[in-house]
Design a protein around this motif. Structure first.
Motif, mmCIF file in Angstrom:
data_model
loop_
_atom_site.group_PDB
_atom_site.id
_atom_site.type_symbol
_atom_site.label_atom_id
_atom_site.label_comp_id
_atom_site.label_asym_id
_atom_site.label_seq_id
_atom_site.Cartn_x
_atom_site.Cartn_y
_atom_site.Cartn_z
ATOM 1 N N PHE A 36 17.159 -26.167 13.281
ATOM 2 C CA PHE A 36 17.757 -26.963 14.346
ATOM 3 C C PHE A 36 16.703 -27.542 15.292
ATOM 4 O O PHE A 36 16.909 -28.614 15.848
ATOM 5 N N SER A 40 15.943 -31.260 12.820
ATOM 6 C CA SER A 40 17.209 -31.778 13.337
ATOM 7 C C SER A 40 17.061 -32.331 14.761
ATOM 8 O O SER A 40 17.386 -33.486 15.008
ATOM 9 N N ALA A 41 16.607 -31.529 15.702
ATOM 10 C CA ALA A 41 16.553 -31.965 17.098
ATOM 11 C C ALA A 41 15.365 -32.878 17.401
ATOM 12 O O ALA A 41 15.515 -33.858 18.138
ATOM 13 N N SER A 42 14.204 -32.587 16.851
ATOM 14 C CA SER A 42 13.014 -33.345 17.252
ATOM 15 C C SER A 42 13.091 -34.844 16.951
ATOM 16 O O SER A 42 12.691 -35.629 17.803
ATOM 17 N N LYS A 44 15.652 -36.683 17.059
ATOM 18 C CA LYS A 44 16.572 -37.225 18.061
ATOM 19 C C LYS A 44 15.897 -37.285 19.431
ATOM 20 O O LYS A 44 16.075 -38.248 20.171
ATOM 21 N N LEU A 45 15.163 -36.248 19.765
ATOM 22 C CA LEU A 45 14.552 -36.177 21.092
ATOM 23 C C LEU A 45 13.370 -37.132 21.253
ATOM 24 O O LEU A 45 13.078 -37.558 22.376
ATOM 25 N N GLY A 69 20.485 -33.990 20.424
ATOM 26 C CA GLY A 69 19.170 -33.379 20.209
ATOM 27 C C GLY A 69 18.886 -32.272 21.198
ATOM 28 O O GLY A 69 18.375 -31.202 20.837
ATOM 29 N N GLU A 72 21.055 -29.266 20.325
ATOM 30 C CA GLU A 72 20.520 -28.574 19.145
ATOM 31 C C GLU A 72 19.296 -27.738 19.503
ATOM 32 O O GLU A 72 19.171 -26.598 19.044
ATOM 33 N N LEU A 73 18.423 -28.285 20.311
ATOM 34 C CA LEU A 73 17.229 -27.537 20.709
ATOM 35 C C LEU A 73 17.604 -26.325 21.566
ATOM 36 O O LEU A 73 17.088 -25.224 21.355
#
Length: 144
Positions: A36, A40-42, A44-45, A69, A72-73
């Motif tokens: 995640f 997944s998150a990085s 988006k961020l 994001g 998720e983080l």
């Protein structure tokens, strides 16, 4: 073999299998947290173009990409904190329900299996750590 020896042997076997189960769950939590946080998150961020295009196609744009994001983080970090692990698994599971529905409705089910598999793993973690939820509520009530 005496009854006492059999009892000690049974308790030892139960403790060993319980320890192995705890280690397996912890490893699963770490793997999910890494998943995640990193792939997944990085994207988006940092506003990667592939993530941005996906969220534009969904119709919510960049603001929603950053929110997802961030969630998720935060969930990934909380999965690693014992008292928060059950709630984190539930919250990430809710995100996976949204991801599954989005995959079906917007992306024609192209990658719908991924959030479904993650959801099943998260539900298992939430169930295993359900006692932490009661502990968390008790801590919050003590402070209120």
């Amino acid at each position: 073999m005496s009854e006492a020896t059999t009892t000690v042997s049974t308790v030892t076997t139960a403790n060993e299998s319980s320890r192995a189960a705890r280690i397996a769950v912890r490893v699963l939590q770490i793997l999910l947290a890494v998943f995640f946080a990193v792939p997944s998150a990085s994207p988006k961020l940092v506003g990667h173009s592939s993530a941005s295009e996906s969220f534009d196609k969904i119709g919510f744009g960049d603001w929603f990409m950053y929110v997802v994001g961030g969630l998720e983080l935060a969930g990934a970090i909380a999965l690693l904190i014992p008292v928060l692990s059950g709630v984190a698994a539930l919250a990430l599971g809710a995100l996976m329900v949204g991801a599954f529905v989005t995959q079906l409705l917007v992306f024609d089910g192209q990658y719908a299996a991924t959030p479904l598999i993650l959801l099943m793993l998260l539900v298992a973690i939430a169930w295993i750590h359900r006692h932490h939820n009661a502990e968390l509520v008790a801590r919050i009530r003590r402070r209120a």
